[in-house]
Enzyme design. Structure first.
Site, mmCIF file in Angstrom:
data_model
loop_
_atom_site.group_PDB
_atom_site.id
_atom_site.type_symbol
_atom_site.label_atom_id
_atom_site.label_comp_id
_atom_site.label_asym_id
_atom_site.label_seq_id
_atom_site.Cartn_x
_atom_site.Cartn_y
_atom_site.Cartn_z
ATOM 1 N N ASN A 124 0.837 -1.223 0.000
ATOM 2 C CA ASN A 124 0.000 0.000 0.000
ATOM 3 C C ASN A 124 0.868 1.268 0.000
ATOM 4 O OD1 ASN A 124 0.828 -0.542 2.647
ATOM 5 N ND2 ASN A 124 -0.965 0.429 3.546
ATOM 6 N N ASP A 140 3.502 -5.564 11.993
ATOM 7 C CA ASP A 140 2.696 -4.548 11.292
ATOM 8 C C ASP A 140 3.338 -3.170 11.503
ATOM 9 O OD1 ASP A 140 0.824 -3.170 9.827
ATOM 10 O OD2 ASP A 140 -0.800 -3.394 11.275
ATOM 11 N N HIS A 197 -6.165 -8.384 5.256
ATOM 12 C CA HIS A 197 -6.501 -7.471 6.355
ATOM 13 C C HIS A 197 -8.020 -7.557 6.487
ATOM 14 C CE1 HIS A 197 -6.515 -3.181 8.081
ATOM 15 N NE2 HIS A 197 -7.778 -3.434 7.839
HETATM 16 ZN ZN LIG Z 1 -3.539 -4.181 7.963
#
Ligand SMILES: [Zn+2]
Length: 467
Positions: free
Chosen positions: A101, A337, A186
């Site tokens: 992302n 993360d 996710h």
């Molecule tokens: Zn995530």
């Protein structure tokens, strides 16, 4: 002259879950490869080889973090490949998987090639790339999964986002299966979560913040289980935070569904009570945590945005369920993360701050503290979740100390106590809730292909010389 990319590590507790090895012995690294483990290591070592006394330390395969946001390309104010991999090395990690992302998103072979090339030049640890599931991570049209695979991605994910269209997800799984790629998800149902900013429950009501219900995660975990069953594709559920998700995964795995799950330390250390401020947390959900004396408990104000992440910190019951899932093997992978953000982005009202915290430099200590030092898990089982398990999921030729393997090695001291400060951080961003916390367990040396990329004490020694 000492041999290059070679070292004899003596007398450490060598733990390699993939070889079912856990004993005090020696490891010989020659020319970037593991040459021998055990009695023959010393016998085979040349007399010029550098020696490292690992007595009292754990020597294990280089740790792998399969969930890291390196922010390149496009967001290098937050992190770069150079700074993110330096933080990984400090944390004891020799390999990481970067999330797609970025801007642009990693949804084409060209972007994958760009990152891999840049990582070879500027990275200090191995960087593996995850490609996007959908074009632009927009959830509307599939990315070219075959060409992403050819370009070298090890998995696909729309992390940060979640594909809502179940048919599109089904087709992604069918394609991914043809290329033997795991699909990492996710898990967030947008219609249930809407614009929730923290866990829906007592504290969201008390604090007047919009709730992000655990059911919004559970719903997509259930969807993924059904689709994994239908397609036979391997689905991996990212950053599991809720008791419901753990129960769903446990049941599905019993039935042999090709599904797996990961947990991040913040979800099994902290709870949503932290957002009410430190006093409320330590008086309630944090009461038993880490055995801190009253005077050394870190403090923070309410509505602190370093406690805002997605999925959010949940209740004490969810935290316990995630720990149970790690203990019984339902959750087989640990990761950070690591999600760096600039100060100015986080220094806004809770509602407007971006989700996410950094984690590469604290995840080993926090995992040791919550799983090993509490005697929930043995060291070998814990190390497996950072080495063998992610390597298996991603089909990486990593995560073991078998002779012939790349000499990616982590040496850590599980007992070493230290306090995390911004000046010990190599990350470009400081959005962690753990500054000022006394932690237990630290990487002492990190080696990638026989080359030492981090060594405890070297840097502070250098600072001393410079005055
Ligand atoms: Zn995530």
């Amino acid at each position: 002259m000492a041999d290059t990319n070679s070292m004899l590590l003596t007398g450490g507790r060598v733990i390699d879950p993939a070889s079912k090895l856990d004993k005090v012995t020696d490891v010989l690294v020659v020319n970037g490869k593991i040459a021998a483990v055990g009695a023959e290591a010393k016998a085979q070592a040349s007399k010029n080889v550098e020696r490292f006394d690992a007595k009292g330390l754990v020597v294990c395969p280089g740790l792998i973090d399969l969930h890291v946001h390196l922010r390149e390309p496009g967001q290098s104010a937050k992190e770069t490949i150079a700074t993110g991999t330096a933080a990984a090395a400090r944390g004891g990690f020799t390999s990481l998987v970067c999330m797609p992302n970025t801007s642009p998103a990693i949804d084409s072979a060209g972007t994958v090639a760009l990152i891999r090339e840049k990582a070879l030049r500027e990275g200090v640890v191995n960087v593996f790339v995850a490609g996007a599931i959908s074009k632009g991570i927009a959830g509307e049209e599939l990315a070219p999964i075959g060409s992403l695979k050819q370009a070298g991605v090890v998995a696909i994910t729309d992390d940060g986002h979640c594909i809502q269209n179940n048919d599109l997800m089904r087709r992604a799984l069918e394609y991914a299966k043809m290329f033997d790629l795991p699909v990492m998800d996710h898990c967030q149902d947008y219609s249930l979560v809407t614009d929730g900013v923290m866990n829906e429950g007592y504290w969201s009501t008390a604090l007047g913040l919009r709730g992000w219900p655990a059911a919004g995660e559970d719903m997509i975990v259930a969807r993924n289980i059904l689709l994994a069953e239908l397609t036979g594709a391997r689905v991996h559920c990212q950053h599991i935070s809720s008791a419901g998700s753990v129960a769903l995964l446990r049941d599905a795995k019993k039935r042999g569904v090709p599904i797996s799950g990961e947990a991040c330390p913040h979800h099994f250390v902290l709870t949503d009570a932290t957002i009410a401020g430190s006093a409320k947390f330590w008086a309630g959900d944090g009461k038993e945590l880490f055995g801190y004396a009253a005077g050394e408990r870190p403090s923070w104000p309410n509505y602190h945005t370093n406690f805002k992440m997605n999925p959010p910190l949940r209740s004490a019951r969810d935290r316990e369920a995630v720990l149970e899932g790690l203990v019984d093997g339902t959750l087989e992978i640990l990761c950070s993360d690591h999600a760096p953000h600039c100060d100015y982005e986080k220094e806004v009202e809770f509602d407007y701050a971006p989700f996410g915290i950094t984690g590469l430099e604290t995840e080993l200590a926090l995992s040791l503290m919550q799983l090993h030092h509490t005697k929930r898990l043995g060291l070998s089982e814990l190390i497996a979740k950072f080495t063998m398990a992610p390597a298996e999921l991603l089909r990486l030729d990593k995560g073991t100390l078998k002779a012939g393997a790349d000499a990616d090695v982590t040496v850590f001291d599980p007992e070493h106590e230290w306090v995390y400060h911004p000046e010990n951080s190599a990350s470009k961003s400081y959005n962690t809730p753990f500054f000022g916390w006394r932690l237990k367990g630290k990487a002492v040396m990190t080696m990638v292909a026989g080359k030492v990329v981090w060594r405890e004490g070297k840097e502070s020694a250098m600072v001393g010389h410079d005055g």
